[in-house]
Design a protein around this motif. Structure first.
Motif, PDB file in Angstrom:
ATOM      1  N   ARG A  18      37.042  38.254  80.411  1.00 18.58           N
ATOM      2  CA  ARG A  18      37.666  38.831  78.771  1.00 18.58           C
ATOM      3  C   ARG A  18      37.516  37.774  78.080  1.00 18.58           C
ATOM      4  O   ARG A  18      37.466  38.017  76.696  1.00 18.58           O
ATOM      5  N   ALA A  19      37.694  36.426  78.026  1.00 19.65           N
ATOM      6  CA  ALA A  19      38.224  35.457  77.573  1.00 19.65           C
ATOM      7  C   ALA A  19      37.029  34.717  77.197  1.00 19.65           C
ATOM      8  O   ALA A  19      35.694  35.088  77.653  1.00 19.65           O
ATOM      9  N   ASP A  20      37.101  34.025  75.947  1.00 21.20           N
ATOM     10  CA  ASP A  20      36.364  33.884  74.986  1.00 21.20           C
ATOM     11  C   ASP A  20      36.499  32.372  75.353  1.00 21.20           C
ATOM     12  O   ASP A  20      36.946  31.521  76.402  1.00 21.20           O
ATOM     13  N   GLU A  21      35.401  31.517  75.241  1.00 19.33           N
ATOM     14  CA  GLU A  21      35.670  30.489  75.044  1.00 19.33           C
ATOM     15  C   GLU A  21      36.731  28.888  75.299  1.00 19.33           C
ATOM     16  O   GLU A  21      36.843  28.600  76.287  1.00 19.33           O
ATOM     17  N   ARG A  22      37.702  29.293  74.511  1.00 23.62           N
ATOM     18  CA  ARG A  22      38.705  28.699  74.359  1.00 23.62           C
ATOM     19  C   ARG A  22      39.719  29.175  75.269  1.00 23.62           C
ATOM     20  O   ARG A  22      40.476  27.789  75.873  1.00 23.62           O
ATOM     21  N   GLY A  57      38.622  23.356  69.646  1.00 22.87           N
ATOM     22  CA  GLY A  57      37.782  23.882  70.308  1.00 22.87           C
ATOM     23  C   GLY A  57      36.357  23.577  69.401  1.00 22.87           C
ATOM     24  O   GLY A  57      34.826  23.615  69.410  1.00 22.87           O
ATOM     25  N   TRP A 117      29.742  23.630  76.693  1.00 22.49           N
ATOM     26  CA  TRP A 117      30.581  24.659  75.702  1.00 22.49           C
ATOM     27  C   TRP A 117      30.663  25.889  75.458  1.00 22.49           C
ATOM     28  O   TRP A 117      30.207  26.440  74.358  1.00 22.49           O
ATOM     29  N   THR A 118      30.512  26.403  76.710  1.00 23.61           N
ATOM     30  CA  THR A 118      29.526  28.111  76.482  1.00 23.61           C
ATOM     31  C   THR A 118      30.701  29.282  77.222  1.00 23.61           C
ATOM     32  O   THR A 118      30.585  28.280  78.503  1.00 23.61           O
ATOM     33  N   ALA A 119      30.388  30.421  77.028  1.00 27.66           N
ATOM     34  CA  ALA A 119      31.083  31.341  77.629  1.00 27.66           C
ATOM     35  C   ALA A 119      30.591  30.936  79.238  1.00 27.66           C
ATOM     36  O   ALA A 119      32.011  31.181  80.027  1.00 27.66           O
ATOM     37  N   ASP A 120      30.142  31.309  78.913  1.00 24.08           N
ATOM     38  CA  ASP A 120      29.096  31.214  80.833  1.00 24.08           C
ATOM     39  C   ASP A 120      29.711  30.339  81.863  1.00 24.08           C
ATOM     40  O   ASP A 120      30.454  30.300  83.133  1.00 24.08           O
ATOM     41  N   ARG A 123      33.329  30.286  82.092  1.00 22.58           N
ATOM     42  CA  ARG A 123      33.864  31.262  82.982  1.00 22.58           C
ATOM     43  C   ARG A 123      33.739  30.738  84.465  1.00 22.58           C
ATOM     44  O   ARG A 123      35.052  31.395  85.211  1.00 22.58           O
ATOM     45  N   ALA A 180      44.649  34.620  74.825  1.00 27.16           N
ATOM     46  CA  ALA A 180      43.540  35.144  73.765  1.00 27.16           C
ATOM     47  C   ALA A 180      43.483  35.760  72.742  1.00 27.16           C
ATOM     48  O   ALA A 180      42.924  36.504  71.842  1.00 27.16           O
TER      49      ALA A 180
END
Length: 211
Positions: A18-22, A57, A117-120, A123, A180
């Motif tokens: 569920r987490a975002d990039e930061r 960020g 710096w991307t979520a995928d 993660r 979060a």
């Protein structure tokens, strides 16, 4: 009796999903920071610019800071203890895990940090750092981690976890929970990293004295 460890009713894996990039960048970096005593006796300064990039960020600053940390903590640069034999690995002298193997695992976390710096990308990195950090702490509990224990802990079932592994699990969850809600949680993330690093450094020092 089964022991379940979770934050706000969510397992560690759910928090990562569920987490975002930061938050993901902070989670992976915090795992690396807490395990740094296994790699370098005094390498914390090398990660300061990376933490600063997370706070902003800023993807470009992140990539540059990660590259700089890799250089600063690489073998032979005067900071890294990877090949010096400093410290004592879990089960030293009586098991297959060595101090150099632990250092390789920690440097591997840094080496795997994505430049993007991307979520995928973040993660996948944070997930890998989570598993590596838990496994390393588990080794310092007992010298060997039962098969499947790390993944069970990450899924919410901490039955059989020793004190170091359980403590690392709690810190990982707390970092993700703190971040979060945006950058304001980064101070807490760093406090947890400092605390965890001190714990592991004390264990390494004690093992070295008694080896």
């Amino acid at each position: 009796m089964t022991s379940v460890v979770s934050v706000a009713g969510r397992s560690l894996r759910e928090l990562i999903d569920r987490a975002d990039e930061r938050a993901l960048a902070a989670a992976g970096l915090a795992c690396l920071d807490r395990c740094l005593p296994l790699l370098a006796a005094d390498g914390g300064e090398a990660l300061r610019p990376v933490w600063a990039a997370v706070a902003r960020g800023d993807g470009r600053a992140w990539g540059e800071a990660v590259a700089g940390a890799r250089t600063a903590l690489a073998p032979g640069n005067g900071l890294s203890d990877r090949d010096s034999g400093a410290g004592s690995g879990p089960g030293a002298g009586s098991g297959p895990v060595s101090a150099s193997a632990d250092a390789e695992a920690v440097y591997g976390m840094l080496a795997a940090a994505p430049g993007n710096w991307t979520a995928d990308a973040l993660r996948g990195w944070a997930d890998g750092c989570s598993a590596t950090a838990l496994a390393l702490h588990g080794r310092y509990d007992a010298g060997a981690v039962p098969e499947g224990l790390v993944e069970r802990c990450r899924a919410g079932d901490a039955a059989g976890a020793g004190p170091l592994l359980a403590g690392e699990l709690r810190r990982q969850q707390a970092v993700l929970e703190a971040t979060a809600h945006g950058p304001t949680g980064l101070r807490r993330a760093r406090e947890l990293s400092v605390e965890g690093g001190r714990v592991l450094r004390a264990v390494v020092s004690r093992r070295a004295r008694t080896a």
